[in-house]
Design a protein around this motif. Structure first.
Motif, short mmCIF file in Angstrom:
data_model
loop_
_atom_site.label_atom_id
_atom_site.label_comp_id
_atom_site.label_asym_id
_atom_site.label_seq_id
_atom_site.Cartn_x
_atom_site.Cartn_y
_atom_site.Cartn_z
N VAL A 1 73.63 -3.39 25.48
CA VAL A 1 74.58 -2.55 26.21
C VAL A 1 74.17 -1.10 25.97
O VAL A 1 73.78 -0.73 24.86
N GLN A 2 74.23 -0.28 27.02
CA GLN A 2 73.77 1.09 26.90
C GLN A 2 74.87 2.05 26.44
O GLN A 2 74.56 3.08 25.84
N GLU A 3 76.13 1.71 26.69
CA GLU A 3 77.21 2.66 26.38
C GLU A 3 77.69 2.60 24.93
O GLU A 3 78.38 3.52 24.48
N TYR A 4 77.35 1.54 24.19
CA TYR A 4 77.86 1.37 22.84
C TYR A 4 76.73 0.92 21.90
O TYR A 4 75.73 0.35 22.35
N PRO A 5 76.89 1.12 20.59
CA PRO A 5 75.79 0.83 19.67
C PRO A 5 75.67 -0.62 19.22
O PRO A 5 74.62 -1.04 18.74
N ASN A 6 76.74 -1.42 19.32
CA ASN A 6 76.75 -2.77 18.78
C ASN A 6 76.86 -3.80 19.91
O ASN A 6 77.96 -4.15 20.35
N ALA A 7 75.70 -4.26 20.38
CA ALA A 7 75.68 -5.14 21.55
C ALA A 7 76.37 -6.46 21.29
O ALA A 7 76.97 -7.04 22.20
N ASN B 1 82.91 -13.55 11.62
CA ASN B 1 83.27 -13.38 13.02
C ASN B 1 83.78 -11.96 13.23
O ASN B 1 84.23 -11.30 12.30
N ARG B 2 83.72 -11.51 14.47
CA ARG B 2 84.09 -10.14 14.79
C ARG B 2 84.78 -10.10 16.15
O ARG B 2 84.25 -10.64 17.13
N GLN B 3 85.95 -9.49 16.21
CA GLN B 3 86.66 -9.34 17.48
C GLN B 3 85.92 -8.32 18.36
O GLN B 3 85.41 -7.31 17.85
N SER B 4 85.84 -8.60 19.64
CA SER B 4 85.15 -7.68 20.55
C SER B 4 85.87 -6.34 20.61
O SER B 4 87.08 -6.25 20.40
N GLN B 5 85.09 -5.30 20.89
CA GLN B 5 85.63 -3.95 21.01
C GLN B 5 85.13 -3.32 22.30
O GLN B 5 84.01 -3.56 22.74
N ASN B 6 85.97 -2.48 22.92
CA ASN B 6 85.61 -1.72 24.12
C ASN B 6 85.25 -2.63 25.29
O ASN B 6 84.41 -2.27 26.13
N ASP C 1 69.25 -6.72 35.19
CA ASP C 1 69.60 -5.74 34.16
C ASP C 1 71.05 -5.30 34.37
O ASP C 1 71.35 -4.56 35.31
N ILE C 2 71.94 -5.77 33.49
CA ILE C 2 73.35 -5.40 33.58
C ILE C 2 73.81 -4.76 32.27
O ILE C 2 74.92 -4.99 31.80
N ARG C 3 72.93 -3.93 31.69
CA ARG C 3 73.26 -3.28 30.43
C ARG C 3 74.26 -2.14 30.60
O ARG C 3 74.98 -1.81 29.66
N SER C 4 74.30 -1.54 31.77
CA SER C 4 75.19 -0.40 31.99
C SER C 4 76.24 -0.74 33.04
O SER C 4 75.95 -1.39 34.05
#
Length: 436
Positions: A312-318, A118-123, A262-265
């Motif tokens: 997601v467009q602003e970060y590398p790990n969707a 598991n991984r805690q969300s970031q940003n 499209d809500i990637r950004s």
């Protein structure tokens, strides 16, 4: 538990009634349902697919090494710790009822495992824990084809369910040859699609003694079980071949290409996005109001056949850096419909008609509207009408239906002779109507 979610989202005074309705409606019963189901309101964005393709259906071929990936999020507050979850699998019959088979009869290795990753969300403004699991676990493998249900539950209590997901395990004992086209009925040719097929017996699976009773055949459109066609009987049979060709029994509404969101950004408005508002605790998207698509108006656009992708467009790990945002949908309609209700449907909610994705009528704006909390990505969606008196779903009322629409069909052949416990899935094939 509800208070925990709204500490992560806007304060109670600023949350819309629609958003509250959405969250409250997800407080579902813990009674086991043999479907794709979520049993807690804070479990979101459940995906179950083959390998690295999130648009694929969870299919395992006997003897292969490709694994399935299960992913989901649990919304929470920043001070909460990730919970321990366990996963197991139970056998189902061809009609998704319990088969009665024991784990040792269909599975090699352990049937229960702990979900470690598991991984805690970031940003993100809304905190969540992202869970991921490769299935089956190392050292485990299926010994028998058929339908199966994966269960995720809290440690030590199988009745404390979190979610369930369907999967199928298939063998190659028969070969299925599809033949697709428009409906043979003149009145349906412009809107209906026909799926004919033949089943050929392989050498390791000789002729079936009673195919009309021992074979159970289903056809899925875009991997949907809610409108699957079953109970089909062969029109012509020989020891080596069974022909399934009908006038109407195997017809599907062609529908229309899905609408796209499209809500990637969170910084740039994409097509159909009217505004993006960044509040202190949540990001809100307002979409352009959709118009009904007339029955003689077909959309020619490549879609995801109702599915969705998390990006997601602003970060590398969707998977753990995509935020949850509130999206407002609207559908123009001159006046409220008195004999039924309007819903927003797609794979994101397993095409279920529930209070959270039901639209309410706004008389001042002459439109149906609702708000949904969605993880950033690209989504297919459609508007559907359900008649209250019959419960019948009409996908074409707002979207239209056309025989030339691209759809993806799956034919599944189950074998269950008299006295057998649970059906084997002895053949499966896919066909794209557009590529016919």
């Amino acid at each position: 538990m509800a208070a925990l979610l709204w500490q992560a989202c806007p304060p109670a005074g600023t949350v819309t009634d629609g958003a509250r309705k959405q969250t409250d409606s997800l407080a579902l019963t813990k009674t086991l349902v043999y479907q794709d189901w979520v049993y807690e309101p804070f479990v979101r964005t459940v995906q179950f697919f083959r390998g690295d393709n999130p648009l694929s259906y969870p299919i395992i071929y006997l003897g292969e090494e490709t694994k399935l990936r299960l992913e989901f999020d649990v919304l929470q507050t920043l001070d909460m710790q990730p919970e321990d979850y366990w996963i197991d699998v139970v056998s189902c019959d061809h009609d998704w009822t319990p088969s009665g088979l024991l784990p040792l009869e269909y599975l090699e290795g352990f049937s229960t495992d702990r979900m470690y990753f598991n991984r805690q969300s970031q940003n993100t403004l809304i905190p969540y824990v992202h869970y991921s699991y490769l299935f089956p676990a190392d050292g485990s493998a299926f010994k028998r084809s058929g339908n199966y249900l994966v269960r995720v539950y809290r440690t030590g209590d199988e009745s404390d369910l979190i979610l369930t997901r369907r999967l199928v395990v298939t063998d190659h004992k028969v070969t299925v040859e599809p033949m697709i086209g428009q409906s043979r009925l003149a009145s349906d040719r412009r809107r209906m699609q026909r799926v004919d097929f033949s089943i050929y017996m392989n050498t390791q699976f000789p002729g079936i003694f009673d195919p009309r009773n021992d074979l159970k055949v289903y056809v899925l459109q875009n991997f949907r079980w809610d409108n699957a066609v079953g109970g089909l009987q062969p029109m012509f049979t020989t020891p080596e071949k069974l022909d399934y060709q009908f006038d109407a029994a195997n017809n599907f509404e062609g529908g229309n290409e899905y609408r796209m969101l499209d809500i990637r950004s969170t910084r740039f408005r994409t097509q159909n996005v009217q505004s993006i508002v960044n509040e202190d605790t949540i990001i809100r998207y307002a979409l352009m109001t959709d118009a009904p698509r007339l029955r003689n108006s077909s959309t020619n656009r490549q879609d995801l056949n109702g599915n969705y992708l998390i990006e997601v467009q602003e970060y590398p790990n969707a998977s753990f850096e995509s935020d949850y945002v509130m999206v407002r949908f609207g559908l123009n309609w001159a006046e409220p419909i008195k004999d039924g209700d309007v819903y927003l449907l797609g794979k994101y909610n397993d095409w279920r008609m529930e209070p959270d994705n039901q639209l309410s009528y706004n008389a001042a704006a002459s439109r149906y509207e609702c708000e949904l909390l969605l993880k950033q990505g690209v989504y297919d969606y459609a508007y559907a009408f359900r008649q209250r008196s019959t419960g019948k779903l009409d996908d074409a009322k707002f979207e239209g239906s056309h025989a030339e629409t691209e759809n993806y069909y799956t034919i599944l052949v189950y074998y269950k002779p008299i006295g057998a416990r649970g059906a084997e899935l002895v053949g499966l094939t896919h066909v794209n109507f557009y590529d016919r």
